[in-house]
Design a protein around this motif. Structure first.
Motif, mmCIF file in Angstrom:
data_model
loop_
_atom_site.group_PDB
_atom_site.id
_atom_site.type_symbol
_atom_site.label_atom_id
_atom_site.label_comp_id
_atom_site.label_asym_id
_atom_site.label_seq_id
_atom_site.Cartn_x
_atom_site.Cartn_y
_atom_site.Cartn_z
ATOM 1 N N GLY A 22 13.561 -18.097 -8.471
ATOM 2 C CA GLY A 22 13.598 -16.673 -8.097
ATOM 3 C C GLY A 22 14.668 -15.945 -8.025
ATOM 4 N N VAL A 66 16.576 -8.690 -6.172
ATOM 5 C CA VAL A 66 15.449 -8.189 -5.745
ATOM 6 C C VAL A 66 15.421 -6.789 -5.106
ATOM 7 N N SER A 85 13.938 -3.032 -6.330
ATOM 8 C CA SER A 85 12.941 -2.479 -5.370
ATOM 9 C C SER A 85 13.484 -1.169 -5.129
ATOM 10 N N ARG A 91 7.828 4.498 -8.290
ATOM 11 C CA ARG A 91 6.833 3.552 -8.586
ATOM 12 C C ARG A 91 6.267 2.912 -7.033
ATOM 13 N N VAL A 128 4.361 -0.044 -6.901
ATOM 14 C CA VAL A 128 4.646 -1.538 -7.159
ATOM 15 C C VAL A 128 5.475 -2.070 -7.726
ATOM 16 N N CYS A 129 6.378 -2.848 -7.293
ATOM 17 C CA CYS A 129 7.461 -3.296 -8.145
ATOM 18 C C CYS A 129 7.610 -5.009 -7.975
ATOM 19 N N VAL A 130 7.717 -5.612 -9.199
ATOM 20 C CA VAL A 130 7.504 -7.181 -9.225
ATOM 21 C C VAL A 130 8.786 -7.427 -9.957
ATOM 22 N N PRO A 131 9.798 -7.283 -9.439
ATOM 23 C CA PRO A 131 11.130 -7.697 -10.180
ATOM 24 C C PRO A 131 10.945 -9.035 -10.801
ATOM 25 N N LEU A 179 9.121 -9.898 -13.448
ATOM 26 C CA LEU A 179 7.900 -9.896 -14.267
ATOM 27 C C LEU A 179 8.084 -9.475 -15.871
ATOM 28 N N PRO A 234 4.726 -6.251 -17.426
ATOM 29 C CA PRO A 234 4.243 -5.704 -16.350
ATOM 30 C C PRO A 234 2.907 -5.043 -16.504
ATOM 31 N N ILE A 289 0.336 -6.496 -13.909
ATOM 32 C CA ILE A 289 0.241 -5.730 -12.594
ATOM 33 C C ILE A 289 -1.207 -4.726 -12.700
#
Length: 63
Positions: free
Chosen positions: A13, A19, A23, A31, A33-36, A38, A41, A44
């Motif tokens: 991770g 992260v 974020s 935004r 939703v944030c998925v560092p 990924l 995108p 999502i």
């Protein structure tokens, strides 16, 4: 593992500071939703669509 940044969990991770930076940058861009980290995108979007389908089915079942 020697020389490796601190991981969020045993499997790996992103380091916590990365992260947090990702974020906060996402929030600045508006935004929700944030998925560092990924790579794709659009995944999502698929998750959001699936959640919407589950919610719609639950509403129909509650009627």
């Amino acid at each position: 593992m020697p020389g490796r940044d601190q991981a969020v969990h045993d499997e790996g991770g992103m380091p916590v500071d990365q992260v947090l930076d990702a974020s906060l940058a996402a929030l600045d861009e508006g935004r929700v939703v944030c998925v560092p980290g990924l790579d794709d995108p659009s995944l999502i979007d698929g998750l959001a669509a699936a959640e919407g389908a589950v919610r719609a089915a639950a509403r129909r079942g509650a009627s």
